[in-house]
Design a protein around this motif. Structure first.
Motif, short mmCIF file in Angstrom:
data_model
loop_
_atom_site.label_atom_id
_atom_site.label_comp_id
_atom_site.label_asym_id
_atom_site.label_seq_id
_atom_site.Cartn_x
_atom_site.Cartn_y
_atom_site.Cartn_z
N LEU A 1 0.67 -1.17 -0.16
CA LEU A 1 0.00 0.13 -0.11
C LEU A 1 0.70 1.21 0.01
O LEU A 1 1.62 1.22 0.90
N ASP A 2 0.69 1.75 -1.18
CA ASP A 2 1.40 3.38 -0.99
C ASP A 2 0.56 4.66 -0.83
O ASP A 2 -0.24 4.56 -1.71
N ILE A 3 0.80 5.22 0.31
CA ILE A 3 -0.03 6.18 0.61
C ILE A 3 0.68 7.48 0.05
O ILE A 3 1.87 7.91 0.47
N PHE B 1 6.32 5.59 -8.35
CA PHE B 1 7.03 4.73 -7.38
C PHE B 1 6.52 3.34 -7.48
O PHE B 1 7.43 2.56 -7.57
N LEU B 2 5.34 3.08 -7.47
CA LEU B 2 4.74 1.67 -7.54
C LEU B 2 5.08 1.24 -8.89
O LEU B 2 5.59 -0.03 -8.90
N ASP C 1 0.98 -5.86 3.55
CA ASP C 1 2.27 -6.33 4.77
C ASP C 1 3.25 -5.31 4.45
O ASP C 1 4.41 -5.49 4.92
N LEU C 2 3.19 -4.35 3.69
CA LEU C 2 3.87 -3.19 3.46
C LEU C 2 3.25 -1.94 3.16
O LEU C 2 2.47 -2.12 2.21
N VAL C 3 3.46 -1.03 4.06
CA VAL C 3 2.88 0.18 3.57
C VAL C 3 4.14 1.42 3.43
O VAL C 3 4.82 1.43 4.17
N THR C 4 4.10 2.14 2.29
CA THR C 4 5.38 2.92 2.12
C THR C 4 4.79 4.43 2.04
O THR C 4 3.52 4.66 1.60
N LEU D 1 7.35 1.45 5.34
CA LEU D 1 8.74 2.01 4.95
C LEU D 1 8.65 3.53 4.59
O LEU D 1 7.82 4.13 4.10
N ILE D 2 9.41 4.45 5.44
CA ILE D 2 9.26 5.81 5.14
C ILE D 2 10.46 6.26 4.26
O ILE D 2 11.70 6.01 4.76
#
Length: 385
Positions: free
Chosen positions: A218-220, A227-228, A282-285, A316-317
């Motif tokens: 999930l890319d917020i 990026f994705l 399972d990953l938020v960027t 991930l920041i």
């Protein structure tokens, strides 16, 4: 022996006090005209005196340097020299400048290592000019800085206002009200600017972090999906979800379709400050997102991200961070002023972000080793299993 957070050992306190006294003494000497004159004469201190004088001059002349670079980019000089060195007269004719004016610009660009004179009097690319070729992100930011410089025409007035008129208008979400729809035109403009530099950020992040073990990313605040799309080959088995304001999410859907990701990439239009976050990732960027927002917004978002992650999932920041070794000016001087002009957000130290992550319930925050920290720093943490 167990020490409480923030405890300073007696020896360390004495060392820091001695360091502060030494720094005060050095500043006092630097402010003494007689000492500076002596230091410029004495062989052992002369190199230091010259270096300090050059640093001070660069602070005074920085705007002129940046405008020389802007002129070179506007005149397409570096692309003109891509095929090899050219005579100054040819450059003058192609740029439409008078020969003596073109010569002055070329000499300035040579001093800045943007171009390099050859033995036969022509001009070719210098090391910094060559680095700008095929790097549209830097060129776009140089052009964009016209807004920042206009806001800084009276820097004290901007500091007192707490924002700049030009940048706060450009970054329309900086003055948006949660729940109120975002206009498409300004969203498209700032999304395009971010996209121009996102490939080099994505390249740095992908070199530092392995995405292949994730199944749902999930890319917020993911912009138009650049990026994705860039990390998709590094996470071949993952479904991809992007959140951004509706006009920008629409651009992301178009990008995903154009690069063949429509079957596994989804773009959702929403206000991530208030709307529910999709669960199950399972990953938020968060790529160049948090430093655009004030502490209260960031703290609330981090708590909500933790709730959206599966147990054991990661956050991930990726963004420029204050006090990054080797990039100190970038954090405090550049982004500190830029984000103030924008009207919200601030550059944060890695330690500040780690503390905010722990407050939100994350564990094991750690910084990743980056190739070029000036471009971006990366911090990861985990939700407890």
């Amino acid at each position: 022996m167990v020490l409480r957070a923030g405890t300073v050992l007696p020896g360390a306190a004495a060392f820091m006090a001695l360091r502060d006294r030494l720094a005060t003494w050095q500043v006092r000497l630097a402010g003494d005209a007689r000492f500076r004159a002596w230091a410029a004469r004495f062989p052992l201190t002369r190199p230091i005196a010259r270096r300090r004088a050059a640093e001070l001059f660069d602070l005074c002349a920085g705007f002129v340097y940046s405008q020389a670079l802007s002129a070179c980019l506007t005149l397409n000089l570096f692309e003109m020299l891509r095929g090899g060195a050219l005579p100054a007269a040819t450059i003058a004719r192609r740029t439409g400048l008078a020969p003596d004016v073109a010569a002055r610009l070329l000499d300035a660009a040579a001093a800045l290592r943007l171009v390099a004179p050859t033995a036969d009097g022509r001009y070719g690319l210098g090391p910094l000019g060559a680095a700008l070729l095929d790097n549209p992100g830097v060129a776009a930011m140089v052009a964009h800085h016209a807004l920042l410089y206009d806001d800084l025409r009276d820097p004290v007035a901007m500091l007192r206002d707490g924002r700049g008129a030009g940048l706060s208008a450009f970054w329309s979400y900086a003055r948006s009200v949660p729940g109120v729809p975002c206009d498409a035109a300004p969203a498209g403009a700032y999304s395009a600017l971010m996209t121009s530099s996102q490939p080099m950020v994505a390249e740095e992040v992908a070199a530092a972090y392995r995405f292949d073990g994730h199944r749902r990313i999930l890319d917020i605040g993911g912009g138009d999906g650049c990026f994705l799309a860039a990390i998709a080959p590094h996470a071949p088995g993952a479904s991809l979800i992007l959140l951004d304001v509706p006009p920008v999410a629409a651009r992301a859907r178009a990008r995903f379709a154009s690069v063949g990701l429509a079957s596994r990439a989804e773009a959702i239009g929403c206000d991530f400050r208030t709307d529910p976050l999709p669960a199950g990732a399972d990953l938020v960027t968060l790529v160049r997102v948090l430093h655009d927002h004030d502490d209260a917004v960031v703290a609330a978002l981090l708590h909500r991200v933790r709730g959206a992650l599966v147990p054991g999932g990661r956050i991930l920041i990726a963004e420029p961070m204050a006090a990054t070794r080797g990039a100190e000016r970038m954090g405090a001087a550049y982004f500190g002023v830029y984000l103030l002009a924008m009207g919200q957000g601030r550059p944060r130290r890695s330690g500040e972000l780690m503390a905010m992550l722990r407050d939100a319930g994350f564990v094991r925050p750690r910084m990743l080793r980056m190739r070029i920290p000036l471009i971006v720093s990366v911090l990861v943490a985990e939700r407890t299993a």
